[in-house]
Design a protein around this motif. Structure first.
Motif, PDB file in Angstrom:
ATOM      1  N   ILE A 180      -0.025   3.320   1.645  1.00 20.91           N
ATOM      2  CA  ILE A 180      -1.207   2.596   2.109  1.00 20.91           C
ATOM      3  C   ILE A 180      -0.806   1.158   2.415  1.00 20.91           C
ATOM      4  O   ILE A 180      -0.185   0.482   1.582  1.00 20.91           O
ATOM      5  CB  ILE A 180      -2.334   2.636   1.046  1.00 20.91           C
ATOM      6  N   LYS A 181      -1.139   0.658   3.583  1.00 20.19           N
ATOM      7  CA  LYS A 181      -0.697  -0.671   4.009  1.00 20.19           C
ATOM      8  C   LYS A 181      -1.744  -1.753   3.748  1.00 20.19           C
ATOM      9  O   LYS A 181      -1.408  -2.917   3.552  1.00 20.19           O
ATOM     10  CB  LYS A 181      -0.348  -0.651   5.502  1.00 20.19           C
TER      11      LYS A 181
ATOM     12  N   MET B  80      -9.062  -3.021  -3.740  1.00 24.95           N
ATOM     13  CA  MET B  80      -9.310  -3.126  -5.173  1.00 24.95           C
ATOM     14  C   MET B  80     -10.029  -1.851  -5.566  1.00 24.95           C
ATOM     15  O   MET B  80     -10.994  -1.455  -4.909  1.00 24.95           O
ATOM     16  CB  MET B  80     -10.181  -4.353  -5.477  1.00 24.95           C
ATOM     17  N   TYR B  81      -9.531  -1.163  -6.598  1.00 25.66           N
ATOM     18  CA  TYR B  81     -10.158   0.101  -6.969  1.00 25.66           C
ATOM     19  C   TYR B  81     -10.759   0.009  -8.380  1.00 25.66           C
ATOM     20  O   TYR B  81     -10.241  -0.678  -9.256  1.00 25.66           O
ATOM     21  CB  TYR B  81      -9.186   1.270  -6.865  1.00 25.66           C
ATOM     22  N   PHE B  82     -11.873   0.702  -8.554  1.00 24.86           N
ATOM     23  CA  PHE B  82     -12.650   0.647  -9.791  1.00 24.86           C
ATOM     24  C   PHE B  82     -12.896   2.056 -10.323  1.00 24.86           C
ATOM     25  O   PHE B  82     -13.419   2.911  -9.597  1.00 24.86           O
ATOM     26  CB  PHE B  82     -14.004  -0.038  -9.540  1.00 24.86           C
TER      27      PHE B  82
ATOM     28  N   GLU C 138      -9.137 -11.999  -0.618  1.00 22.97           N
ATOM     29  CA  GLU C 138      -7.815 -11.376  -0.581  1.00 22.97           C
ATOM     30  C   GLU C 138      -7.933  -9.855  -0.650  1.00 22.97           C
ATOM     31  O   GLU C 138      -7.173  -9.131  -0.010  1.00 22.97           O
ATOM     32  CB  GLU C 138      -6.953 -11.892  -1.735  1.00 22.97           C
ATOM     33  N   TYR C 139      -8.897  -9.380  -1.458  1.00 17.95           N
ATOM     34  CA  TYR C 139      -9.150  -7.934  -1.570  1.00 17.95           C
ATOM     35  C   TYR C 139     -10.590  -7.675  -1.148  1.00 17.95           C
ATOM     36  O   TYR C 139     -11.506  -7.715  -1.963  1.00 17.95           O
ATOM     37  CB  TYR C 139      -8.895  -7.455  -2.995  1.00 17.95           C
TER      38      TYR C 139
ATOM     39  N   TYR D  19      -5.331  -2.860  -8.332  1.00 22.57           N
ATOM     40  CA  TYR D  19      -5.139  -3.354  -6.968  1.00 22.57           C
ATOM     41  C   TYR D  19      -4.111  -2.504  -6.227  1.00 22.57           C
ATOM     42  O   TYR D  19      -3.156  -2.003  -6.816  1.00 22.57           O
ATOM     43  CB  TYR D  19      -4.640  -4.805  -6.993  1.00 22.57           C
ATOM     44  N   ILE D  20      -4.299  -2.353  -4.941  1.00 13.54           N
ATOM     45  CA  ILE D  20      -3.316  -1.719  -4.066  1.00 13.54           C
ATOM     46  C   ILE D  20      -2.829  -2.788  -3.104  1.00 13.54           C
ATOM     47  O   ILE D  20      -3.620  -3.376  -2.357  1.00 13.54           O
ATOM     48  CB  ILE D  20      -3.928  -0.544  -3.287  1.00 13.54           C
ATOM     49  N   ASN D  21      -1.537  -3.065  -3.149  1.00 11.79           N
ATOM     50  CA  ASN D  21      -0.849  -4.071  -2.317  1.00 11.79           C
ATOM     51  C   ASN D  21      -1.179  -5.499  -2.704  1.00 11.79           C
ATOM     52  O   ASN D  21      -2.130  -5.947  -3.063  1.00 11.79           O
ATOM     53  CB  ASN D  21      -1.128  -3.858  -0.830  1.00 11.79           C
TER      54      ASN D  21
END
Length: 252
Positions: free
Chosen positions: A130-131, A135-137, A176-177, A250-252
């Motif tokens: 994933i580029k 933010m995942y919850f 940022e996210y 977080y992703i990236n």
């Protein structure tokens, strides 16, 4: 009654109980205990402002007391009691109770057939592929297939602790996210565009939480048919996403 006698406690062993509204006879709280008076401890005076205590106070303001009922007793272990407790919460629906979470063992709890298909039928996506920034919850403890879209949105956006200032602050008019993934067992249930962050409890919500100190919530909008919706997110070894102690990442 305000407690069980010793002989009753011996027979109860591991048990699951419910607090019931005497006016409509509906369960408003489900709990588990082990040879003790926990079922009655909820009725003791407290300064808490939880949904459960507010409900008890509301009943008492009308000159009644909550009804205590035992749903199952003499259970072989605490693990079984936890499973029974979680099953009842899922059956009634967490949104119809004053419990704050769905209970234990929820990873295999109540789901629609569509949710089961989504959990186990979709091809995993490795987060390294994933580029974009996300933010995942985790909504494992609050998700329920009986919740509506507003309730799912609220349990995704609230009430998160230790969200950094850098995450919450816009730079050059952007976060940022900017995108939130609501995940259940690492499957993306919904995706939201984050517009802004606020101190917990500052915005209107279908949820309540007495512990809002140093917690945060965002407001945003649902992104329908997002490319990640319904996908299972895994790491390089095809393990579920790791969450920090606060339940997000977080992703990236």
């Amino acid at each position: 009654m305000n407690k069980f006698n010793k002989n009753v406690l011996k027979h109860l062993g591991h048990y699951v109980y419910a607090l019931i509204d005497p006016f409509d006879k509906k369960i408003f709280y489900v709990g588990k205990a082990s040879s003790n008076n926990r079922a009655y401890d909820h009725l003791k005076a407290t300064n808490s402002e939880s949904k459960k205590i507010k409900k008890i106070k509301e009943i008492r303001s009308r000159n009644k007391q909550p009804i205590v009922e035992i749903i199952r007793y003499g259970l072989a272990s605490e693990k079984i009691a936890l499973e029974v407790e979680a099953s009842i919460i899922d059956t009634v629906g967490i949104e119809n109770l004053t419990n704050s979470v769905r209970g234990h063992g929820i990873e295999k709890g109540r789901l629609s057939v569509n949710e089961i298909e989504r959990l186990y039928g979709s091809k995993p996506i490795c987060v390294k592929d994933i580029k974009e920034k996300y933010m995942y919850f985790s909504i494992n403890e609050t998700f329920s297939p009986t919740k509506n879209e507003t309730q799912l949105y609220d349990c995704t956006r609230q009430f998160w602790s230790n969200v950094s200032k850098d995450t919450r602050t816009q730079k050059a008019g952007k976060l940022e996210y900017p995108t939130a993934l609501a995940i259940y067992d690492s499957v993306v249930i919904n995706v939201y565009k984050i517009e802004a962050w606020f101190p917990a409890g500052a915005t209107m919500s279908s949820r309540t939480n007495e512990n809002t100190k140093r917690r945060w919530e965002f407001v945003g909008n649902l992104i329908p048919n997002h490319i990640l919706q319904g996908k299972k997110l895994v790491d390089n070894n095809e393990n579920n996403l790791r969450l920090n102690q606060q339940g997000y990442g977080y992703i990236n």
